[in-house]
Write a protein that holds these residues in place. Structure first.
Motif, PDB file in Angstrom:
ATOM      1  N   THR A 152       1.080  -1.584   0.558  1.00  0.00           N
ATOM      2  CA  THR A 152       0.305  -0.059  -0.283  1.00  0.00           C
ATOM      3  C   THR A 152       0.881   1.594   0.095  1.00  0.00           C
ATOM      4  OG1 THR A 152      -1.828   0.541   0.812  1.00  0.00           O
ATOM      5  CG2 THR A 152      -0.348  -0.145   2.832  1.00  0.00           C
ATOM      6  N   ASP A 153      -0.071   2.577  -0.369  1.00  0.00           N
ATOM      7  CA  ASP A 153       1.006   3.934  -0.032  1.00  0.00           C
ATOM      8  C   ASP A 153       1.206   3.883   1.082  1.00  0.00           C
ATOM      9  OD1 ASP A 153      -1.133   4.757   0.547  1.00  0.00           O
ATOM     10  OD2 ASP A 153      -1.323   6.133  -1.061  1.00  0.00           O
ATOM     11  N   ASP A 154       1.783   5.199   2.010  1.00  0.00           N
ATOM     12  CA  ASP A 154       2.132   6.037   2.741  1.00  0.00           C
ATOM     13  C   ASP A 154       0.710   6.221   3.436  1.00  0.00           C
ATOM     14  OD1 ASP A 154       4.829   4.904   2.285  1.00  0.00           O
ATOM     15  OD2 ASP A 154       5.367   6.789   1.658  1.00  0.00           O
ATOM     16  N   GLU A 155      -0.454   7.249   2.285  1.00  0.00           N
ATOM     17  CA  GLU A 155      -0.841   7.866   2.856  1.00  0.00           C
ATOM     18  C   GLU A 155      -2.169   8.035   2.865  1.00  0.00           C
ATOM     19  OE1 GLU A 155      -2.726  12.993   1.968  1.00  0.00           O
ATOM     20  OE2 GLU A 155      -0.642  12.129   1.323  1.00  0.00           O
ATOM     21  N   PRO A 156      -2.774   7.051   3.848  1.00  0.00           N
ATOM     22  CA  PRO A 156      -4.598   6.608   3.966  1.00  0.00           C
ATOM     23  C   PRO A 156      -5.851   7.704   3.614  1.00  0.00           C
ATOM     24  CG  PRO A 156      -3.506   6.574   5.492  1.00  0.00           C
ATOM     25  CD  PRO A 156      -2.893   6.918   4.708  1.00  0.00           C
ATOM     26  N   ALA A 157      -6.182   8.458   2.802  1.00  0.00           N
ATOM     27  CA  ALA A 157      -6.888   9.656   2.569  1.00  0.00           C
ATOM     28  C   ALA A 157      -8.190   9.518   2.090  1.00  0.00           C
ATOM     29  CB  ALA A 157      -5.788  10.138   1.001  1.00  0.00           C
ATOM     30  N   PRO A 158      -9.335  10.503   2.660  1.00  0.00           N
ATOM     31  CA  PRO A 158     -10.518  10.798   1.752  1.00  0.00           C
ATOM     32  C   PRO A 158     -10.612   9.820   0.293  1.00  0.00           C
ATOM     33  CG  PRO A 158     -10.340  12.171   3.147  1.00  0.00           C
ATOM     34  CD  PRO A 158      -9.209  11.413   3.462  1.00  0.00           C
ATOM     35  N   PRO A 159     -11.115   9.305  -0.400  1.00  0.00           N
ATOM     36  CA  PRO A 159     -11.541   9.127  -1.530  1.00  0.00           C
ATOM     37  C   PRO A 159     -11.637  10.321  -2.523  1.00  0.00           C
ATOM     38  CG  PRO A 159     -13.902   7.738  -0.452  1.00  0.00           C
ATOM     39  CD  PRO A 159     -12.335   8.089   0.670  1.00  0.00           C
ATOM     40  N   GLN A 160     -12.802  11.472  -1.507  1.00  0.00           N
ATOM     41  CA  GLN A 160     -13.038  12.348  -2.174  1.00  0.00           C
ATOM     42  C   GLN A 160     -12.142  13.834  -2.541  1.00  0.00           C
ATOM     43  OE1 GLN A 160     -14.501  11.899   1.060  1.00  0.00           O
ATOM     44  NE2 GLN A 160     -14.515  13.132   1.865  1.00  0.00           N
ATOM     45  N   ASP A 161     -11.313  13.321  -1.667  1.00  0.00           N
ATOM     46  CA  ASP A 161      -9.656  14.013  -1.909  1.00  0.00           C
ATOM     47  C   ASP A 161      -8.797  13.968  -2.618  1.00  0.00           C
ATOM     48  OD1 ASP A 161     -10.474  15.399   0.237  1.00  0.00           O
ATOM     49  OD2 ASP A 161      -9.267  14.568   1.147  1.00  0.00           O
ATOM     50  N   VAL A 162      -9.232  12.580  -3.285  1.00  0.00           N
ATOM     51  CA  VAL A 162      -8.348  12.332  -4.044  1.00  0.00           C
ATOM     52  C   VAL A 162      -8.735  12.036  -5.650  1.00  0.00           C
ATOM     53  CG1 VAL A 162      -7.425   9.228  -5.946  1.00  0.00           C
ATOM     54  CG2 VAL A 162      -7.701  10.029  -3.489  1.00  0.00           C
ATOM     55  N   VAL A 163     -10.912  12.480  -5.938  1.00  0.00           N
ATOM     56  CA  VAL A 163     -11.280  13.118  -7.633  1.00  0.00           C
ATOM     57  C   VAL A 163     -10.838  14.419  -6.916  1.00  0.00           C
ATOM     58  CG1 VAL A 163     -13.324  13.473  -8.194  1.00  0.00           C
ATOM     59  CG2 VAL A 163     -12.557  10.878  -6.916  1.00  0.00           C
ATOM     60  N   THR A 164     -11.328  15.374  -6.210  1.00  0.00           N
ATOM     61  CA  THR A 164     -10.425  17.001  -6.252  1.00  0.00           C
ATOM     62  C   THR A 164      -9.134  16.752  -6.315  1.00  0.00           C
ATOM     63  OG1 THR A 164     -12.427  17.165  -3.841  1.00  0.00           O
ATOM     64  CG2 THR A 164     -10.438  18.386  -4.530  1.00  0.00           C
ATOM     65  N   TYR A 165      -8.183  16.130  -5.744  1.00  0.00           N
ATOM     66  CA  TYR A 165      -7.175  16.785  -7.034  1.00  0.00           C
ATOM     67  C   TYR A 165      -6.288  16.371  -8.243  1.00  0.00           C
ATOM     68  CZ  TYR A 165      -1.705  16.366  -6.510  1.00  0.00           C
ATOM     69  OH  TYR A 165      -0.456  17.127  -6.881  1.00  0.00           O
ATOM     70  N   ALA A 166      -7.233  15.517  -9.213  1.00  0.00           N
ATOM     71  CA  ALA A 166      -7.157  14.630 -10.048  1.00  0.00           C
ATOM     72  C   ALA A 166      -7.325  15.920 -10.666  1.00  0.00           C
ATOM     73  CB  ALA A 166      -7.668  13.424 -10.274  1.00  0.00           C
ATOM     74  N   ALA A 167      -8.648  16.673 -10.692  1.00  0.00           N
ATOM     75  CA  ALA A 167      -9.662  17.367 -11.662  1.00  0.00           C
ATOM     76  C   ALA A 167      -9.048  18.694 -11.231  1.00  0.00           C
ATOM     77  CB  ALA A 167     -11.086  17.896 -10.618  1.00  0.00           C
ATOM     78  N   ALA A 168      -7.851  19.120  -9.959  1.00  0.00           N
ATOM     79  CA  ALA A 168      -7.025  19.789 -10.366  1.00  0.00           C
ATOM     80  C   ALA A 168      -6.367  20.023 -10.767  1.00  0.00           C
ATOM     81  CB  ALA A 168      -6.288  20.548  -8.708  1.00  0.00           C
ATOM     82  N   LEU A 169      -5.489  18.483 -11.415  1.00  0.00           N
ATOM     83  CA  LEU A 169      -4.520  19.169 -12.318  1.00  0.00           C
ATOM     84  C   LEU A 169      -4.956  18.556 -13.786  1.00  0.00           C
ATOM     85  CD1 LEU A 169      -3.050  15.608 -11.319  1.00  0.00           C
ATOM     86  CD2 LEU A 169      -1.866  17.611 -11.473  1.00  0.00           C
ATOM     87  N   ALA A 170      -6.339  18.549 -14.420  1.00  0.00           N
ATOM     88  CA  ALA A 170      -7.101  18.347 -15.049  1.00  0.00           C
ATOM     89  C   ALA A 170      -7.971  19.364 -15.560  1.00  0.00           C
ATOM     90  CB  ALA A 170      -8.292  17.492 -15.308  1.00  0.00           C
ATOM     91  N   GLY A 171      -7.171  20.960 -15.111  1.00  0.00           N
ATOM     92  CA  GLY A 171      -7.955  22.258 -15.086  1.00  0.00           C
ATOM     93  C   GLY A 171      -9.435  22.192 -14.964  1.00  0.00           C
ATOM     94  N   ILE A 172     -10.154  21.391 -14.347  1.00  0.00           N
ATOM     95  CA  ILE A 172     -11.887  21.410 -14.316  1.00  0.00           C
ATOM     96  C   ILE A 172     -11.543  21.650 -12.838  1.00  0.00           C
ATOM     97  CG2 ILE A 172     -11.353  19.774 -16.546  1.00  0.00           C
ATOM     98  CD1 ILE A 172     -12.040  17.383 -15.202  1.00  0.00           C
ATOM     99  N   ALA A 173     -13.080  21.541 -13.013  1.00  0.00           N
ATOM    100  CA  ALA A 173     -13.944  21.904 -11.551  1.00  0.00           C
ATOM    101  C   ALA A 173     -14.233  20.806 -11.603  1.00  0.00           C
ATOM    102  CB  ALA A 173     -15.441  22.227 -11.766  1.00  0.00           C
ATOM    103  N   PRO A 174     -13.844  20.295  -9.889  1.00  0.00           N
ATOM    104  CA  PRO A 174     -14.387  18.915  -9.544  1.00  0.00           C
ATOM    105  C   PRO A 174     -15.978  18.153  -9.661  1.00  0.00           C
ATOM    106  CG  PRO A 174     -13.878  19.782  -7.807  1.00  0.00           C
ATOM    107  CD  PRO A 174     -13.264  20.633  -8.906  1.00  0.00           C
ATOM    108  N   PRO A 175     -16.700  16.965  -9.610  1.00  0.00           N
ATOM    109  CA  PRO A 175     -17.777  17.226  -9.363  1.00  0.00           C
ATOM    110  C   PRO A 175     -17.996  17.134  -8.236  1.00  0.00           C
ATOM    111  CG  PRO A 175     -16.325  14.926  -9.407  1.00  0.00           C
ATOM    112  CD  PRO A 175     -15.514  15.887  -9.901  1.00  0.00           C
ATOM    113  N   PRO A 176     -20.220  17.306  -7.981  1.00  0.00           N
ATOM    114  CA  PRO A 176     -20.127  17.452  -6.293  1.00  0.00           C
ATOM    115  C   PRO A 176     -20.074  16.928  -5.662  1.00  0.00           C
ATOM    116  CG  PRO A 176     -22.040  17.444  -8.112  1.00  0.00           C
ATOM    117  CD  PRO A 176     -20.698  17.647  -9.036  1.00  0.00           C
ATOM    118  N   GLU A 177     -19.980  17.280  -5.064  1.00  0.00           N
ATOM    119  CA  GLU A 177     -20.254  16.066  -2.927  1.00  0.00           C
ATOM    120  C   GLU A 177     -21.234  15.820  -3.215  1.00  0.00           C
ATOM    121  OE1 GLU A 177     -18.123  17.874   0.410  1.00  0.00           O
ATOM    122  OE2 GLU A 177     -15.981  17.986  -0.332  1.00  0.00           O
ATOM    123  N   ILE A 178     -21.593  14.305  -2.915  1.00  0.00           N
ATOM    124  CA  ILE A 178     -22.265  13.662  -2.503  1.00  0.00           C
ATOM    125  C   ILE A 178     -22.446  12.870  -1.729  1.00  0.00           C
ATOM    126  CG2 ILE A 178     -23.668  11.488  -3.450  1.00  0.00           C
ATOM    127  CD1 ILE A 178     -22.424  11.862  -6.597  1.00  0.00           C
TER     128      ILE A 178
END
Length: 290
Positions: free
Chosen positions: A209-235
């Motif tokens: 496994t990796d070093d950092e357990p993280a909330p799944p929504q944070d991963v999507v938010t980071y990916a959206a920032a990389l792609a330069g798009i707005a993240p999907p809404p939180e559910i």
């Protein structure tokens, strides 16, 4: 080095392509079409439903290393049942790796979890995995073959990641307060398997496994920032309408520790957190909107 793989899928192919000096690679797939495609890459792929047991046993017997990626069923590990004798007779097998899941620990209410934590599988799939782990390790004790168990967290990599999900319009930011997951880049799984191959330990169990357990929504938010798009809404989790399998996944909350692969195998992760992994995938052109 001659490798045989039960289940030539996503993770196995990353291991095969990781640069190790294989002199021969063989393994099983479910259908003849995939077997044909893999043969074009120089892999001796055998369709389980078409190849005879004698042909498969012969291929196992010629291997120096065996990787087991295929999942078990409620009836046990069908590969172990069908080919256990062939594995026992394979005198040259110096390393057997069984890919399992950290789901065997069950719910830990967010607590840190290492290999000394007792298994407490709660879902049927995780119970089957733990039973299969036990059976493979028992075979190793019986034969003297070095069987290692690798408990994986959520696998991501090329084509299977938050960037790809965003591009396909399938990414969701589901929020369950306090929920964290670990994940692991497929290249780091291959790196860990290679390190174990160089240092076999009979009966070894490793969290991969990796070093950092993280909330799944944070991963999507980071990916959206990389792609330069707005993240999907939180559910909110309660309104996410998840499948039974996804609900079972979210029912377990734990932080997986990976110190053993570093101390014992000398593993230095290429992607220690989801950030490095997504950075590398984005740089490789992973985000492509259809």
């Amino acid at each position: 080095m001659r490798l045989f793989v039960f289940g030539l899928g996503y993770t196995a192919m990353a291991f095969i392509r990781s640069g190790l000096p294989w002199t021969r690679v063989a393994g099983t797939v479910r259908d003849a079409g995939k077997a044909g495609r893999l043969r074009e890459e120089g892999i001796e792929a055998l369709a389980l439903e078409e190849a005879g047991d004698a042909e498969l046993a012969g291929a196992i017997g010629r291997a120096d290393a065996l990787l087991v990626c295929a999942p078990p069923s409620e009836a046990g590990d069908p590969l172990l049942v069908r080919f256990g004798e062939a594995v026992r007779r394979a005198a040259g097998l110096g390393w057997i790796g069984y890919l399992s899941t950290t789901g065997v620990y069950g719910d830990r209410d967010g607590a840190w979890t290492d290999e000394t934590t007792p298994a407490n599988p709660q879902s049927p799939a995780s119970r089957h995995r733990h039973d299969a782990e036990t059976a493979w390790v028992a075979l190793g004790r019986e034969t003297g073959q070095a069987v290692q168990v690798f408990r994986l967290t959520g696998i991501y990599g090329p084509g299977r990641n938050a960037l790809a999900n965003l591009a396909q319009g399938t990414a969701r930011r589901i929020v369950k307060p306090g929920q964290v997951f670990n994940r692991i880049h497929v290249d780091d799984i291959a790196l860990t398997l290679a390190a174990s191959l160089a240092r076999p330990r009979a009966g070894g169990v490793y969290n991969v496994t990796d070093d950092e357990p993280a909330p799944p929504q944070d991963v999507v938010t980071y990916a959206a920032a990389l792609a330069g798009i707005a993240p999907p809404p939180e559910i909110p989790f309660e309104r996410a309408h998840l499948s039974p399998a996804a609900l079972a996944f979210y029912a377990e909350n734990k932080r997986i520790a990976n110190g053993l692969i570093k101390r014992e195998l000398g593993v230095e992760l290429r992607h220690p957190t989801y950030r490095e992994g997504l950075d590398a995938l984005y740089a490789a052109g992973e985000f492509q909107v259809a």
